[in-house]
Structure formats: structure tokens, C-alpha cells
Design an enzyme around this catalytic site. Structure first.
Site, mmCIF file in Angstrom:
data_model
loop_
_atom_site.group_PDB
_atom_site.id
_atom_site.type_symbol
_atom_site.label_atom_id
_atom_site.label_comp_id
_atom_site.label_asym_id
_atom_site.label_seq_id
_atom_site.Cartn_x
_atom_site.Cartn_y
_atom_site.Cartn_z
ATOM 1 N N ASP A 278 -46.903 6.710 -27.397
ATOM 2 C CA ASP A 278 -46.351 5.770 -28.349
ATOM 3 C C ASP A 278 -45.003 5.324 -27.780
ATOM 4 O O ASP A 278 -44.521 5.872 -26.792
ATOM 5 C CB ASP A 278 -46.204 6.433 -29.734
ATOM 6 C CG ASP A 278 -46.126 5.384 -30.836
ATOM 7 O OD1 ASP A 278 -46.419 5.718 -31.997
ATOM 8 O OD2 ASP A 278 -45.791 4.216 -30.527
HETATM 9 C C1 GLC Z 1 -44.935 1.735 -32.721
HETATM 10 C C2 GLC Z 1 -46.121 2.385 -33.372
HETATM 11 C C3 GLC Z 1 -47.410 2.144 -32.642
HETATM 12 C C4 GLC Z 1 -47.352 0.774 -31.988
HETATM 13 C C5 GLC Z 1 -46.303 0.835 -30.900
HETATM 14 C C6 GLC Z 1 -46.088 -0.522 -30.238
HETATM 15 O O1 GLC Z 1 -43.794 2.501 -32.858
HETATM 16 O O2 GLC Z 1 -46.024 3.764 -33.711
HETATM 17 O O3 GLC Z 1 -48.467 2.236 -33.596
HETATM 18 O O4 GLC Z 1 -48.607 0.420 -31.455
HETATM 19 O O5 GLC Z 1 -45.073 1.344 -31.363
HETATM 20 O O6 GLC Z 1 -45.506 -1.403 -31.141
#
Ligand code: GLC
Length: 737
Positions: A278
């Protein structure tokens, strides 16, 4: 002689011999007849060290002039970007959020709207995996039309926490329902040659303190709940990537958790794809890489180091990280790209067929909205009504969406600009699909008036002089923050009370993140849960209210009567002012695998509305169910009759109590559409792992055998008497049954 040379010589020799198609080019990996693994293996052999390191991390594809950060060259503008390797024909990865449609964060692509599906909870509430597939195919198609080849979709964290800020992005509390619905959504996305993730692995079931909190949960409980949802969805959808989560599990960060990544995902489940982090979830270089993390996401912005560059190169030099593991990381990424079709079917920029997309978004809400109450058949409304009041929640302008990375920017922009918070996890966006307009069109002969609800007395006065009042109430929720309670914000409860006092023929339409407190419930005529309704929400809600569509949604969650019923009545640290002390752990061992309806059963509690509950404008009767064993497999059947005057869909649910346990688990379900008066025998196949326990010593599902209780019904509590079934012991995964 190195791998590259062998390939080169082989290519030349085969070329001289006039070999097969594969040697027609100097790039044998372009032969679509080879397997993704073969093609990836051939490519890895061609890559330089720098090219390999270029593939194991993505960049944040949003410029920030104030911080001197430019858009990565070649990026479309989105959450993530990985440059390709043109000399070898490796395409760039254009990574967009997310599970409800193609996001446009911060308007990085000015004016680029997209179609938003309703909350994933609506897809789950449809109990219709085929519809979930269509929803995935729609957003995958829009992504491809816009040039994206990776969607950061597949949110499947279980709804352990009804106050969870991202519940609208997920598929509810049950691993079987979530696994089927999200698995099909992923399959739909990838059917458009867009690689999908599944996320957030694992047990990222709340937002409070998400970057640091440690979840306390036993392995068996995790295997039989959150991980089972992932296992079923990965089997069904075959996502090209798994996104590891922010949180820790029993003290270890998810993105460097060897047991979860190498042990379970890549070991027990033999997952062939890659693990991406993430955004801001990486805390080490070789520890994370050796534990099974394959790609660091946007580390230059969100992590305290670009671990998968210099630190990992040093680890390679120092022998803390092997060339073989680096090659494995790259091969997994390339293998998933081949498998999803990113090489053979690159995105083709084209206008989106917006009407077709809207039709899918509307269908998902029409099948996923849940009719919770309908006293004296107030609904469906009569199209010959003379006067109606439509009240609240900006229903004159549009329908609300949840906040955070999943937010889809509407075509035409925000229908209600200027709401707070404007900054992350805002902005608060309404999709310009006005329920008032749609209702006015449906009730063509009626005087339909709108009151915002800001002036409660005025709204009540309008209701008093109308035949029917429809009150819309909303509850905005967003990534990165949980609600402190389930109360509707503002003075919406007082608004509903005043309106229903003025006119008992009051319908309440909920546009919420999930379950909310409804102190006025016994006084209103009808309640329809429309979740976050999506780009066609206004029209879908109107069609449901007037009976053009018969509601058929069934709750994918248990609706608490009060917070005291929850495993954690107090959500520690939720919605506290910035800088407040955050909880360091959350104990999911309290309920363990008994999430949601299983918890209510175990604690002998009655939720306000049970999992699987939903009303219809018609009625269904179930005959006496039967259960028998065919080739060691349980076969359950029941005759369902539509005894009403309208066509409608019923959802037959089968729950099982395994020997020695009183707690029933959903083990199978079938949605069936029936004409008025029609009866049909419905066969329900049971998922073997729900008849089994997970044996952590031997790392496998085991059906212990003995006397199983089979319950057939229309919700977790509306069930037949138990059928007793003797089943022999069985071991294994999907074939454990
Ligand atoms: C965010 C989320 C994830 C998302 C990623 C990109 O913090 O937790 O679900 O796809 O970052 O935006």
C-alpha cells in the site's frame, strides 16, 4: 554463458532454421502461445540489473509543484506509475484507483470524469456474483479506455467494525459472500485486460491508527475469516497483484510478514502473482523483500525511504538479499502482466460508452438496495400520486459518494461543491444523479416539492401538505478515519422525527456507509438502504420506490441494535482530534472468526436487522428443504415459490453448523428470479471449506466428519429447522468437501 546469450543464440539458430512463429521476432516472449511464466522467465533473462530495479517500485503519478515533484514522464496521472522497458516491449504500468471506478485524485487529469459503481456493499447485497462481474468489467473497460492497465481494486477486508470508514469499499462481514462477489468483480476487471489487485492483505479492518496498529488475532481465526475471503476471491478472480496492508498483524507489518506473504499466500495458496505495498506501508528493504514483498508503491512520497532502490541494491551487494529473489520479484510482476493481457492487449484510448456504463451502475444499485421496512405496503409508491415531498441530503442535486482514494470524479463535476472537508480524505462529492428529478419524472402527475431539511419546520410543513414524504439521509464516510458512533450526522434524526410526525406516510432513504442508528425506525412507514448509490443512483432509487424494479437486496452485514452489542463497543481512538494518542493494538481474538452474524449467534444477541435480511414487494415461500450426500458432497435443495403479484428475486441461503459447534456459517447461496406464482426447485452447492475447520498444524482444511446441521432460509436468523447430515471426514482445500 549467461541466460541472455543462450536465448540470443537460440533465437538466431531457430531463425536460420525458419522456426515457428516465436522466432519470427527477436523477442520469443511475444509468443502468446507460451505460458505467462515461460514468457516472464524469458524476459527476466534479458533485463539489466537497473531495469529489474526499475520494475520493483512504482512512482506516485501526481505532481506537486510546491514540493518540486514533477509528473513521472509517460504517466497519465493517477496513484501509481511504473515505466516500461521499450527495448524489450515491456509496457508501463499505469495504476489507477480503485474498486468503484476510475479515480481522478486531485483532478490530476482535469475534467476526466468516470462512472461510479455504488458502494461495494451494494454489489455484495445483490448476492449476484454475475452482476459483480459486470460491474468489474464496466470499470475495467473505462480504465482501459482511459489508458490504464492496472486497477487498485478488489477491496475485501471483512466488516468487523460497523464504524469503519472504508466499509463502503468492501463486501461485508462474511468470507463466502465477500469472496464470491469480490472474486467475480476482479474477474470482470481482468476480462478487459486490466490487471486488478485484491486488498488490503490482511485484516486491515479499521482505519483508526491503520499505519501503526497491531491486530491481535490467532492464525486459525484469521484463516477462517479474513484470509478465507482472500483465499476464495483469489481462486475465483486470479488477481494479478495482492496489495499488502498498512497495519501489523500480531506485531509484524503486513508488507514484511513472512508468514502471511511467503508462508500462506505464496506457499499454501501457491499464488503466482506479485505483492505490491500500500502507499506508505514499507518499513524495510531486504526484510520486506525476503518476506515476500515484490514492489514498493510510491515510496518516494509515502515511505521514509526508497527501500527498493539503494537500500535493496546494497543488500544485494552485501548478500542480505539474493539475485534469485530479485529475479523472482521481477518474474512475478511480468508474469501477472502477461496473464492479464497487458502485453498482448494494451489499452486502446477510446471514448467511454457512458450510457452502457450507467446502465450497469444502475443495475447494481437496483439489485443491491435493501428494503428494510415497508409498513402497510407504503411502497411501491403510486405513480398517480398528486403531491410528494422530497426532503434532505441534497436529493435535488445528486447522491453522495464516500471519500478517499476510491472516490470517482463525476462526469460534469461535483453536484454539490463546497462541502467540508475539502482536503483529504475529502472532497465530499455528490454524483449528479438527482433523486428529485428522477422521482418527478416517475410521478408525472404529482406536485413534487423539495425541502433541503436545513429548516426542519419548513420540511415538516411541506410533508404535512403532501400525500407522501421521502426523506433522504446521508452519512459521509472516508478512508483514513472511522466514525465514533453510528449516529446520523447533524440534525437528520430530528428532521425525520418532524417529518414523520407531520405525515406518517414517510419513506426514509438511507445513503450511508453501512448500518446507522435509526431512533425513529418504528415511526416511519418505510426504509430503503441505498448505500452510496453511484452514478445512476437517483434513477435507480426512483425506480425502486415506484416499483419499476422490485427490491431484492439482502444485507451483507449485521445491523447493530446498539454499540453495546459489538465485540468492541468503544472504538478506541476513533475520530479523535489530530495528535491524540492512538491505540497500538486492537484485539480481534474477542470474536475471532465469528465475525458479524456469527458473533450475534454466539453471544445470543438479536441485531436490529440480521445478515441476509431484505424485504421485497412480493412474497416467497420455501418448501421443506432436503439435504443428501452425493459422492461425499452435500447437496441441498429447496422449492421456492413466488406467492405475490410481482416478479421478484429471492436469495436462498444455506447455513451450516459443524459438529461440536452451535455457530452457523453461511456455506452456500443462490439468487433466484421468479415470476408471480412461479415455483422452482433451487439446488445450493456448499463451499467445502465452510464445512471444515482449518488445521494450522498441518496447514490444511479438514472436514472432521460426523453429524452436520444444515439450515435453509432467507437470512441468518430466518431459517428452517436443522437438517441433520452425516458426512465422512475429508481433507484439502477447495476439494475438502
Ligand atoms: C491508499 C489506499 C489504497 C489505495 C492506495 C493508492 O492509501 O489504502 O487502497 O489503492 O493508497 O491510492
Amino acid at each position: 554463458m549467461k541466460g541472455n546469450d543462450v536465448v540470443r543464440i537460440a533465437t538466431v539458430v531457430l531463425g536460420l532454421l525458419g522456426g515457428s512463429h516465436a522466432v519470427a521476432s527477436s523477442q520469443p516472449w511475444t509468443d502468446p502461445r507460451l505460458s505467462p511464466d515461460e514468457r516472464a522467465g524469458q524476459l527476466v533473462a534479458q533485463l539489466t540489473l537497473d531495469e529489474k530495479f526499475g520494475l520493483i517500485r512504482s512512482s506516485f503519478a501526481q505532481p506537486d509543484a510546491a514540493k518540486g515533484r514533477a509528473m513521472p514522464p509517460g504517466a497519465l496521472g493517477s496513484a501509481g506509475f511504473v515505466p516500461g522497458v521499450p527495448r524489450l516491449g515491456i509496457p508501463a504500468l499505469q495504476e489507477s484507483d480503485a474498486g468503484l471506478g476510475v479515480a481522478n485524485p486531485g483532478q490530476v487529469r482535469p475534467g476526466d470524469g468516470a462512472t461510479a459503481l455504488p458502494s461495494s456493499l451494494a454489489a455484495a447485497a445483490s448476492w449476484n456474483p454475475a452482476l459483480a462481474f459486470r460491474g468489474g468489467a464496466m470499470i475495467g473497460g473505462e480504465a482501459s479506455s482511459k489508458g490504464f492497465n492496472l486497477l487498485l481494486a478488489g477491496g475485501i477486508n471483512l466488516l468487523r467494525e460497523p464504524r469503519g470508514g472504508r466499509n463502503f469499499e468492501y463486501a461485508g462481514e462474511d468470507p463466502l459472500l465477500a469472496g464470491r462477489i469480490v472474486g467475480e468483480t476482479i474477474r470482470g476487471i481482468q476480462s478487459r485486460h486490466v490487471l486488478s489487485t485484491i486488498k488490503h492483505y490482511a485484516v486491515n479492518d479499521q482505519e483508526t491508527a491503520r499505519n501503526s496498529i497491531s491486530v491481535k488475532i490467532g492464525e486459525r481465526a484469521m484463516r477462517e475469516s479474513d484470509l478465507l475471503a482472500f483465499e476464495l476471491a483469489i481462486e475465483r478472480g486470479r488477481p494479478g497483484a495482492v496489495m499488502c496492508a498498512y497495519n501489523r498483524i500480531n506485531g509484524t507489518y503486513a508488507c514484511e510478514h513472512d508468514g502471511l506473504l511467503n508462508g500462506i499466500l505464496k506457499g499454501d495458496w501457491a499464488y503466482p502473482g506479485f505483492v505490491m505495498s500500500d502507499w506508505g506501508a514499507v518499513h524495510s528493504a531486504s526484510t520486506a523483500a525476503n518476506a515476500g514483498l515484490d514492489q514498493q508503491s510510491a515510496g518516494e512520497v509515502f515511505d521514509d525511504q526508497l527501500y527498493f532502490d539503494a537500500p535493496l541494491r546494497k543488500a544485494l551487494t552485501d548478500g542480505q538479499f539474493s539475485q534469485a529473489r530479485l529475479d523472482d520479484m521481477v518474474r512475478r510482476i511480468l508474469r501477472s502482466m502477461f496473464a492479464a493481457g497487458l502485453f498482448d492487449h494494451p489499452p486502446v484510448r477510446a471514448p467511454v460508452d457512458r450510457q452502457a456504463s450507467l446502465a450497469v451502475a444502475r443495475e447494481v444499485l437496483e439489485e443491491g438496495a435493501v428494503l428494510l421496512r415497508n409498513e402497510r405496503e407504503l411502497l411501491p409508491l403510486d405513480r398517480q400520486l398528486h403531491s410528494m415531498a422530497v426532503i434532505g441530503a441534497h436529493a435535488d442535486k445528486g447522491v453522495p459518494a464516500g471519500g478517499g482514494s476510491s472516490l470517482v470524479w463525476p462526469y460534469g463535476g461535483n453536484a454539490v461543491p463546497g462541502l467540508e472537508p475539502a482536503a483529504w480524505p475529502g472532497p465530499v462529492v455528490y454524483h449528479p444523479s438527482s433523486p428529485l428529478q428522477a422521482i418527478s419524472k416517475m410521478a408525472a402527475h404529482a406536485q413534487v416539492n423539495y425541502a433541503s431539511g436545513d429548516d426542519i419546520a419548513a420540511a415538516a410543513a411541506l410533508a404535512a401538505k403532501s400525500e407522501v414524504a421521502v426523506v433522504f439521509v446521508q452519512q459521509w464516510a472516508a478512508e483514513s478515519v472511522d466514525a465514533a458512533d453510528l449516529n446520523l450526522p447533524g440534525r437528520q434524526d430530528a428532521l425525520v422525527e418532524a417529518v414523520v410526525r407531520a405525515n406518517p406516510r414517510t419513506v426514509v432513504v438511507l445513503e450511508t456507509n453501512g448500518a446507522v442508528a435509526m431512533p425513529w425506525l418504528e415511526r416511519v412507514g418505510a426504509v430503503l438502504q441505498a448505500w452510496y448509490p453511484g452514478s445512476a443512483g437517483g434513477e435507480a432509487i426512483a425506480r425502486l420506490l415506484f416499483g419499476e424494479v422490485n427490491p431484492s437486496g439482502r444485507l451483507p452485514l449485521s445491523w447493530p441494535r446498539e454499540l453495546a452489542q459489538l465485540p468492541r463497543p468503544q472504538l478506541e481512538g476513533a475520530s479523535q482530534p489530530a495528535g491524540s494518542p492512538l491505540p497500538t493494538t486492537v484485539d480481534y481474538d474477542i470474536e475471532g472468526a465469528d465475525v458479524g452474524y456469527r458473533w450475534y449467534q454466539r453471544q445470543h444477541l438479536q441485531p436490529l436487522f440480521p445478515f441476509g435480511y431484505g424485504l421485497s414487494y412480493t412474497r416467497f415461500e420455501h418448501g421443506t428443504p432436503t439435504a443428501r450426500v452425493v459422492d461425499g458432497q452435500p447437496r441441498v435443495s429447496v422449492r421456492v415459490r413466488n406467492t405475490g403479484q410481482r416478479a421478484g428475486a429471492d436469495v436462498v441461503q444455506v447455513y451450516v453448523a459443524v459438529p461440536g459447534s452451535q455457530v452457523r456459517r453461511l456455506a452456500g447461496f443462490v439468487r433466484v428470479m421468479l415470476a408471480p406464482g412461479e415455483a422452482r426447485k433451487v439446488d445450493v452447492e456448499l463451499e467445502p471449506r465452510l464445512l471444515s475447520d482449518f488445521d494450522i498444524a498441518h496447514r490444511r482444511w479438514v472436514r472432521r466428519g460426523g453429524s452436520y446441521e444444515i439450515y435453509v432460509g432467507r437470512s441468518a436468523t430466518d431459517l428452517s429447522a436443522p437438517l441433520k447430515l452425516q458426512l465422512p471426514p475429508r481433507e484439502g482445500g477447495a476439494d475438502a468437501g
